[in-house]
Scaffold this motif. Sequence first.
Motif, mmCIF file in Angstrom:
data_model
loop_
_atom_site.group_PDB
_atom_site.id
_atom_site.type_symbol
_atom_site.label_atom_id
_atom_site.label_comp_id
_atom_site.label_asym_id
_atom_site.label_seq_id
_atom_site.Cartn_x
_atom_site.Cartn_y
_atom_site.Cartn_z
ATOM 1 N N UNK A 536 0.818 -1.214 0.000
ATOM 2 C CA UNK A 536 0.000 0.000 0.000
ATOM 3 C C UNK A 536 0.849 1.261 0.000
ATOM 4 N N UNK A 537 2.136 1.099 0.193
ATOM 5 C CA UNK A 537 3.034 2.261 0.144
ATOM 6 C C UNK A 537 4.390 1.778 -0.354
ATOM 7 N N UNK A 538 4.940 2.450 -1.335
ATOM 8 C CA UNK A 538 6.186 2.015 -1.942
ATOM 9 C C UNK A 538 5.913 1.103 -3.119
ATOM 10 N N UNK A 539 6.967 0.471 -3.610
ATOM 11 C CA UNK A 539 6.837 -0.410 -4.763
ATOM 12 C C UNK A 539 7.272 -1.819 -4.386
ATOM 13 N N UNK A 540 6.513 -2.772 -4.864
ATOM 14 C CA UNK A 540 6.835 -4.158 -4.572
ATOM 15 C C UNK A 540 5.654 -5.061 -4.841
ATOM 16 N N UNK A 556 7.314 -11.193 0.356
ATOM 17 C CA UNK A 556 7.261 -9.815 -0.128
ATOM 18 C C UNK A 556 8.577 -9.484 -0.841
ATOM 19 N N UNK A 557 8.442 -8.927 -2.030
ATOM 20 C CA UNK A 557 9.609 -8.410 -2.759
ATOM 21 C C UNK A 557 9.457 -6.892 -2.842
ATOM 22 N N UNK A 558 10.314 -6.158 -2.119
ATOM 23 C CA UNK A 558 10.232 -4.695 -2.064
ATOM 24 C C UNK A 558 11.345 -4.078 -2.920
ATOM 25 N N UNK A 579 11.119 -11.858 13.383
ATOM 26 C CA UNK A 579 10.664 -10.490 13.674
ATOM 27 C C UNK A 579 11.383 -9.491 12.776
ATOM 28 N N UNK A 580 10.965 -9.469 11.502
ATOM 29 C CA UNK A 580 11.603 -8.554 10.550
ATOM 30 C C UNK A 580 11.189 -7.109 10.793
ATOM 31 N N UNK A 598 14.128 -5.222 -0.544
ATOM 32 C CA UNK A 598 14.671 -6.566 -0.608
ATOM 33 C C UNK A 598 13.590 -7.620 -0.549
ATOM 34 N N UNK A 599 14.031 -8.884 -0.496
ATOM 35 C CA UNK A 599 13.118 -10.026 -0.437
ATOM 36 C C UNK A 599 12.901 -10.416 1.031
ATOM 37 N N UNK A 600 11.619 -10.599 1.408
ATOM 38 C CA UNK A 600 11.279 -10.934 2.797
ATOM 39 C C UNK A 600 10.338 -12.140 2.818
#
Length: 651
Positions: A536-540, A556-558, A579-580, A598-600
Amino acid sequence: MANRRSARSALRLYLAPMAAIVAVAAVLSLPCILTGLFRGHDTPTHVMYLHHFSSQFWKGELYPRWLAEANKGYGCPIFLLQYPLPYFVMSLLQPILHLPADVFRESRELGIYCFLVLAGSGITAWIWLRRRYGPMVSTIAAIVYMSLPYVLGQDLYTRSAIGELTAFLWMPLILSQCDRMLSKRTEAVCIAGVAYGLLVMSNALSAILMIPVVILYVAKLGRRLLVPAVIALALGCCLAAVYLIPLAAYEHLFRLDLLHTYTVYFELGRSFPRISLEDLRGSRGAIPELIATACLIALAGFYVLRSVRRLWVRLALLGILCLGAAVLVPGVGASLILSSHLKVSGLEMPERQLPMKVLLTVLLTAVLGVVSYCRIAEKPDDSGHERLFLAVLCGSLFLMLPWSAFVWKIVPQLSVIQFPWRLCGILTLATTVLFAAAISGGLEGGSSVRRAPSRMAIVLLAVTVVGVGNFVWRIDSRFRRGATATAYSDQELDMMFPAYVAPGSLDRFAESVGTKSGRFGSSYTRVDEAIQASVVEGRGRAVVRAIGPRRLQVSVACEDSCRVRVGQLYFPLWEITPAVSPLGSSAEGLLEVSLASGQHEFDLVFSRGWPENVGAVVTIVAVMATAGAMVFARREARENPRSERVTVLRA
């Protein structure tokens, strides 16, 4: 030959009354059996709960707490609070009933459940009363117990109060075991504990109201039974620990006070029984019902003056009858509520005439109890048993009338009961005992008391109270226009959502699911077919996969710092592993997490926590201890055989 005769005698003694009770219960709940639960106040809620609870139960979750697909797919934690027993029973019966999996299934299942509970209530009442008043009287009184207007008209056919209805099954069983403590103490303590545990898991508020009744009852039987009774209550709490410990530990996470703000129906002041001029104008039957109730109160006063010789008892009964009669005057109840300074934003209710119907129900039930007492008020062998239940009746009645609003104001802890009319369950129990005592002498050879109402008058009054009281709730329309409640189980909204949605997100969440604060119900739309995750905010790009109702796997790929929203309601028990980043709540009340580029890969887990684990262990230990004590008691009974005769304890 003697054994055969005793077997036939036992069949006649037990099976015939129970068959009669079950048959009457089937007639009383016939619309529920044939067409399912009617769309009462709580029907959509119970249908939704059962749908999601049973679905997760049969997918391997033995005790569902988080209903992942409730609230139109956003989930809810309601079974950290909600009593579970009716839903466990219906989940287990689901494969046996094997009803078609359509929009009517849960309504039909709950209708059958209501019949089973109603029949069971009559049977447990018969078991209890038979020890004092004999089989025939107990059968008649058990039928009256099932038929009184609070049970049939309000709980079953109007409010669809499944938990309170189930409580009527366990209350007589607990008291019957208190009687048995006089002869078979260990076994009776175990059974009473099991019954109380089941009562707690049926409706915790009814279980709270039952505690003083049990203590007073065993104190009247003999003070030496107080310790066994307390042990039985404690055992019941331990057996229900799987529900009680999480309830106690997590109750602070639910903002129940907000229910008063967002759903005014929960305001304490609104729920006192009363009558307004609008109530009388709104129904053609309201004035005749009011007149009939007033006449029956006058009849009760006449018999009190005629039959009760103890001055303090006579004054107490006349006083409580006058207080009840005064509230029949339109506007008096509202004035009393407002003068008590209870916090109330208004006196309107979702169902316009609900307070009037409750008032008539309460007064009619109390009249039957008072007139019944008048028949046995001067019994020479009176040991105080009936006076105890008369005191319970008067206390319950007073606390339900608006005259007691100042008491609820002074003792705010009483508000845990939510609605004063819940005490009508205790009132119904007390009235049933007094009715059984009143007709016992007439049916079983006792002499009638001079100047007291006759047995026939008591029976006719019971028929009148049952008839008028249930007509107040218009249950005749249920028999004339049977129709299954259409409930879209996966599209209903939990009316309790203001208690667990983040406070700042209530309005936005309500809007997103097609409703608004303070309104019952919502539009029949489902938000998502599956749980969604979005950036909802940023790109990914975000992907979520549910690997269980309490565990979500998120990928998630940000491309840069981003904020990810997951389509489940935020609740403090959600944890993120690893706990990222801390979990938070979005403006709509959904799970939200901020991530760096990054990738999470992480899991969202609805934590069991120590309360669920400790509760399960305590319940398992209590079950094993109860089973061991029962085996020991049975072995002791075989080694020291004593014939436990059915004690007809005439108070």
